[in-house]
Design an enzyme around this catalytic site. Structure first.
Site, PDB file in Angstrom:
ATOM      1  N   CYS A  98       0.721  -0.679   0.263  1.00 24.85           N
ATOM      2  CA  CYS A  98      -0.032  -0.222   0.464  1.00 24.85           C
ATOM      3  C   CYS A  98       0.526   1.276   0.137  1.00 24.85           C
ATOM      4  O   CYS A  98       1.520   1.786  -1.076  1.00 24.85           O
ATOM      5  CB  CYS A  98      -0.794  -0.304   1.271  1.00 24.85           C
ATOM      6  SG  CYS A  98      -2.291   0.689   1.291  1.00 24.85           S
ATOM      7  N   HIS A 201      -3.442  -5.316   2.098  1.00 24.82           N
ATOM      8  CA  HIS A 201      -3.295  -5.789   3.550  1.00 24.82           C
ATOM      9  C   HIS A 201      -3.667  -6.893   4.210  1.00 24.82           C
ATOM     10  O   HIS A 201      -3.958  -7.874   2.903  1.00 24.82           O
ATOM     11  CB  HIS A 201      -4.233  -4.776   4.769  1.00 24.82           C
ATOM     12  CG  HIS A 201      -3.452  -3.119   4.061  1.00 24.82           C
ATOM     13  ND1 HIS A 201      -1.954  -3.054   5.015  1.00 24.82           N
ATOM     14  CD2 HIS A 201      -3.710  -2.189   3.977  1.00 24.82           C
ATOM     15  CE1 HIS A 201      -2.167  -1.512   4.293  1.00 24.82           C
ATOM     16  NE2 HIS A 201      -3.208  -1.123   3.589  1.00 24.82           N
TER      17      HIS A 201
HETATM   18  N1  GLN Z   1      -2.232   6.809   2.327  1.00 22.51           N
HETATM   19  C1  GLN Z   1      -2.188   5.684   1.383  1.00 22.51           C
HETATM   20  C2  GLN Z   1      -3.575   6.568   0.782  1.00 22.51           C
HETATM   21  O1  GLN Z   1      -4.197   5.747   1.627  1.00 22.51           O
HETATM   22  C3  GLN Z   1      -1.907   4.443   1.824  1.00 22.51           C
HETATM   23  C4  GLN Z   1      -3.157   3.799   3.007  1.00 22.51           C
HETATM   24  C5  GLN Z   1      -2.260   2.269   2.692  1.00 22.51           C
HETATM   25  O2  GLN Z   1      -0.773   2.127   3.116  1.00 22.51           O
HETATM   26  N2  GLN Z   1      -3.350   2.010   3.762  1.00 22.51           N
HETATM   27  O3  GLN Z   1      -3.177   5.510  -0.242  1.00 22.51           O
END
Ligand code: GLN
Length: 253
Positions: A98, A201
């Site tokens: 992510c 995740h």
């Molecule tokens: N900040 C990033 C987004 O919302 C990554 C989110 C995350 O790693 N869960 O796109």
């Protein structure tokens, strides 16, 4: 035969780890141990040296929110970014989830338009279309295009950023249910040499032991310069956990 050992570099464990991303480290460690392969986990957070990073045979970095991404971006600029680039180019395998995945690209544009420069290692960029546009959240299943038999990969995604791939990277596969990179083109994640970037995740590896083994095999092959045949493990439980998600999303595979 000499016992094999892998050094796993865990980038920013205190800042970049959400939705159980830490579980990926446990899986890599356990699956190595079950095959009598030693592992050493080195924590590479803010202030750690590039020398430490260079020791890694395999790299993991999890996701986070924009605030943490900014802190990490600053730390990377103090020397680690060049080293990581060299390592990725030199086929050091890694899993980047992510926020970490977004970070390997050219840039990440936040909802308010602020641009966080990426490391520019992978040919991709990410943009958040703004706070009025829904985040991409939920369970996801995609069909891999980099694993034998194009097996499915399952996980949970929650991101505001939409990632668009350039020509120099390949996607990890095609989304069967969920959003993936941008919710539009059906692609999920990216692969470049032995580096995997993904929105999954969950954490990703416990329910996808085939991805964990891809990373372990690549790391061993690179380190010991020989073709490694990883001993087969009893993955009944892992496969069950994987299948539950596939069934829940009513996917026919
Ligand atoms: N900040 C990033 C987004 O919302 C990554 C989110 C995350 O790693 N869960 O796109």
């Amino acid at each position: 035969m000499k016992k094999m050992k892998l050094i796993i570099g865990w980038l920013y464990p205190d800042l970049m780890s959400t939705y159980g991303d830490r579980g990926n480290i446990i899986v890599l460690q356990k699956r190595a141990k079950w095959r009598d392969i030693d592992t050493e986990i080195i924590s590479l957070s803010v202030g750690s040296s590039s020398k430490e990073l260079r020791k890694s045979d395999l790299i993991f970095m999890g996701g986070a929110q924009d605030r943490q991404q900014k802190i990490v971006a600053e730390d990377f600029r103090k020397g680690k970014s060049e080293i990581l680039k060299e390592m990725i180019e030199d086929f050091v395998p890694g899993l980047y989830i992510c926020g970490a995945y977004q970070f390997l690209g050219k840039y990440y544009k936040e909802a308010d338009g602020t641009v966080i420069e990426g490391l520019g290692i992978l040919d991709l960029y990410t943009e958040n279309p703004g706070i009025n546009v829904p985040r991409l959240i939920g369970n996801i299943v995609f069909r891999s295009s980099f694993l034998p038999e194009n097996t499915t990969i399952v996980g949970f995604e929650n991101h505001g950023g939409r990632t668009y791939l350039g020509k120099k990277v390949k996607s990890l596969g095609q989304v069967l249910k969920g959003y993936g990179n941008n919710g539009v083109d059906g692609s999920e994640g990216a692969i470049y040499k032995n580096t995997i970037g993904s929105y999954l995740h969950g954490p990703m590896l416990p329910k996808n032991p085939h991805v964990a083994d891809f990373l372990l095999a690549a790391a061993l092959k690179r380190k010991y310069q020989e073709n490694i045949h990883l001993q087969k493990l009893d993955d009944e439980l892992e496969i069950k956990a994987h299948s539950v998600i596939v069934r829940k999303l009513k996917i026919r595979v």
